[in-house]
Design an enzyme around this catalytic site. Structure first.
Site, PDB file in Angstrom:
ATOM      1  N   ASN A 120      29.398  39.057  45.517  1.00  0.00           N
ATOM      2  CA  ASN A 120      30.763  39.240  45.080  1.00  0.00           C
ATOM      3  C   ASN A 120      31.201  37.786  45.228  1.00  0.00           C
ATOM      4  O   ASN A 120      31.671  37.268  46.042  1.00  0.00           O
ATOM      5  CB  ASN A 120      31.620  40.125  45.670  1.00  0.00           C
ATOM      6  CG  ASN A 120      33.007  40.099  45.273  1.00  0.00           C
ATOM      7  OD1 ASN A 120      33.106  39.325  44.315  1.00  0.00           O
ATOM      8  ND2 ASN A 120      33.825  40.561  46.009  1.00  0.00           N
ATOM      9  N   LYS A 135      33.813  36.225  43.922  1.00  0.00           N
ATOM     10  CA  LYS A 135      35.201  36.074  43.827  1.00  0.00           C
ATOM     11  C   LYS A 135      35.632  35.133  42.998  1.00  0.00           C
ATOM     12  O   LYS A 135      34.797  34.830  42.014  1.00  0.00           O
ATOM     13  CB  LYS A 135      35.918  36.105  45.156  1.00  0.00           C
ATOM     14  CG  LYS A 135      35.338  36.921  46.471  1.00  0.00           C
ATOM     15  CD  LYS A 135      36.172  36.929  47.592  1.00  0.00           C
ATOM     16  CE  LYS A 135      35.457  38.111  48.430  1.00  0.00           C
ATOM     17  NZ  LYS A 135      36.336  38.353  49.427  1.00  0.00           N
ATOM     18  N   HIS A 193      39.035  46.475  44.856  1.00  0.00           N
ATOM     19  CA  HIS A 193      38.819  45.517  45.918  1.00  0.00           C
ATOM     20  C   HIS A 193      40.206  45.379  46.788  1.00  0.00           C
ATOM     21  O   HIS A 193      41.076  45.137  45.897  1.00  0.00           O
ATOM     22  CB  HIS A 193      38.152  44.521  45.630  1.00  0.00           C
ATOM     23  CG  HIS A 193      37.687  43.574  46.537  1.00  0.00           C
ATOM     24  ND1 HIS A 193      38.584  42.803  47.338  1.00  0.00           N
ATOM     25  CD2 HIS A 193      36.566  43.126  46.911  1.00  0.00           C
ATOM     26  CE1 HIS A 193      37.857  42.212  47.998  1.00  0.00           C
ATOM     27  NE2 HIS A 193      36.771  42.366  47.888  1.00  0.00           N
ATOM     28  N   GLU A 232      41.569  42.862  47.675  1.00  0.00           N
ATOM     29  CA  GLU A 232      42.333  41.686  47.154  1.00  0.00           C
ATOM     30  C   GLU A 232      42.934  41.895  45.898  1.00  0.00           C
ATOM     31  O   GLU A 232      44.220  41.488  45.608  1.00  0.00           O
ATOM     32  CB  GLU A 232      41.414  40.491  46.729  1.00  0.00           C
ATOM     33  CG  GLU A 232      40.950  39.878  48.345  1.00  0.00           C
ATOM     34  CD  GLU A 232      39.467  39.323  48.419  1.00  0.00           C
ATOM     35  OE1 GLU A 232      39.063  38.956  47.300  1.00  0.00           O
ATOM     36  OE2 GLU A 232      39.200  39.025  49.317  1.00  0.00           O
ATOM     37  N   GLU A 258      35.234  48.696  53.063  1.00  0.00           N
ATOM     38  CA  GLU A 258      35.413  47.263  53.410  1.00  0.00           C
ATOM     39  C   GLU A 258      36.662  47.353  54.054  1.00  0.00           C
ATOM     40  O   GLU A 258      37.973  47.188  53.652  1.00  0.00           O
ATOM     41  CB  GLU A 258      35.546  46.492  51.914  1.00  0.00           C
ATOM     42  CG  GLU A 258      34.411  46.032  51.308  1.00  0.00           C
ATOM     43  CD  GLU A 258      34.436  44.916  50.426  1.00  0.00           C
ATOM     44  OE1 GLU A 258      33.592  44.205  50.572  1.00  0.00           O
ATOM     45  OE2 GLU A 258      35.492  44.577  49.774  1.00  0.00           O
ATOM     46  N   GLY A 264      36.310  38.259  54.723  1.00  0.00           N
ATOM     47  CA  GLY A 264      36.464  36.713  54.840  1.00  0.00           C
ATOM     48  C   GLY A 264      36.948  36.293  56.278  1.00  0.00           C
ATOM     49  O   GLY A 264      37.470  34.989  56.127  1.00  0.00           O
ATOM     50  N   SER A 294      32.660  40.090  55.963  1.00  0.00           N
ATOM     51  CA  SER A 294      31.849  39.333  56.818  1.00  0.00           C
ATOM     52  C   SER A 294      30.425  39.405  57.149  1.00  0.00           C
ATOM     53  O   SER A 294      30.164  39.230  58.182  1.00  0.00           O
ATOM     54  CB  SER A 294      32.706  39.058  58.303  1.00  0.00           C
ATOM     55  OG  SER A 294      33.784  38.532  57.858  1.00  0.00           O
TER      56      SER A 294
HETATM   57  P1  PGA Z   1      33.279  38.551  52.781  1.00  0.00           P
HETATM   58  O1  PGA Z   1      33.589  39.308  51.473  1.00  0.00           O
HETATM   59  O2  PGA Z   1      31.695  38.708  52.634  1.00  0.00           O
HETATM   60  O3  PGA Z   1      33.514  37.377  52.413  1.00  0.00           O
HETATM   61  O4  PGA Z   1      34.027  39.042  53.957  1.00  0.00           O
HETATM   62  C1  PGA Z   1      33.448  40.563  51.344  1.00  0.00           C
HETATM   63  C2  PGA Z   1      34.218  41.038  49.884  1.00  0.00           C
HETATM   64  O5  PGA Z   1      35.517  40.772  49.756  1.00  0.00           O
HETATM   65  O6  PGA Z   1      33.723  41.737  49.006  1.00  0.00           O
END
Ligand code: PGA
Length: 242
Positions: A5, A7, A93, A95, A161, A167, A205
């Site tokens: 992903n 982003k 997601h 976000e 998640e 992140g 992460s």
């Molecule tokens: P990350 O993001 O691996 O940077 O923690 C995962 C995601 O948001 O899908």
């Protein structure tokens, strides 16, 4: 299933370089799909590249809008995503949920319309740090799973998640992941009479050092990777090790 992903990262140049390196070095296993989700603006470009030169890698979108037809400036619907070669779409997601204040009804419409268009949703759920501290994780997951009506469940892939792990460099402990994945699977089985197996991915992460342990859990069916997916070499190693 290992999902990259990206982003809001990347460029045409970086996508070509990434695909070249990943496709050369990845030990592709048909039972472990490799899915690439670039930003929406590069989906068409990436879809063409995948079709012509990188057939082992599948295309996913990071989001879609909830309606198939509406006068929505800037909108992208699931029919358009299929038209440009997407097979998967990330829905819910955190976000997006947080920024767009997406309700369960909106998410349910996204899920329904994607499935109608034969686009496989990767439906994300997870608790915030505050909710975890308040021991509300399971209640929150139940509430988020309400967007999934019984007949949609077997058509989806789930991704757990935890918001506090995204992140931050702080992945959830393996015992916690196992407990929560088992709980999610139990909820899913209760929701549907279908005997189809429903995959539950972990995201938050994931990196080179924790991927093997997380993926080796019986309750984890794949990984959703943000930051660590951006570097081709790291992503390839994670795929090959998992
Ligand atoms: P990350 O993001 O691996 O940077 O923690 C995962 C995601 O948001 O899908």
């Amino acid at each position: 299933m290992i999902v990259a992903n990206w982003k809001m990262n990347g460029s045409k140049k970086l996508i070509i370089e990434w695909l070249d390196l990943v496709s050369k070095n990845i030990e592709i296993n048909q039972t472990k799909k490799c899915i690439f989700c670039p930003p929406n603006s590069y989906l068409d470009f990436t879809g063409t590249l995948l079709k012509e030169s990188y057939k082992d890698i599948r295309l996913g979108a990071q989001q879609c809008d909830s309606e198939l037809s509406s006068p929505l400036t800037g909108g992208t619907n699931s029919q358009m995503l299929v038209d440009i070669g997407c097979e998967f779409v990330i829905i819910g997601h955190s976000e997006q949920r947080i920024r767009l204040k997406e309700s369960n009804q909106i998410l349910a419409d996204k899920l329904k319309n994607s499935i109608r268009m034969n686009l496989k949703p990767i439906f994300c759920i997870g608790e915030s740090l505050q909710q975890k501290k308040n021991n509300q994780t399971k209640d929150i997951l139940i509430e988020q799973l309400d967007a999934l009506s019984g007949n949609l469940v077997s058509e989806c892939i789930l991704a757990y998640e935890p918001v506090w792990a995204i992140g931050t460099g702080e992945n959830a402990e393996i015992s916690y992941i196992e407990e929560i994945h088992a709980f999610i699977k139990e909820q899913l089985v209760n929701k549907t009479s279908s005997k189809n197996y429903i995959s539950v991915l972990y995201g938050g992460s994931v990196n080179l050092h924790n991927c093997k342990e997380i993926y080796s859990s019986d309750n984890v069916d794949g990984l959703l990777i943000g930051g660590a997916s951006l570097v081709a070499d790291t992503f390839t190693k994670i795929y090959n090790m998992s």
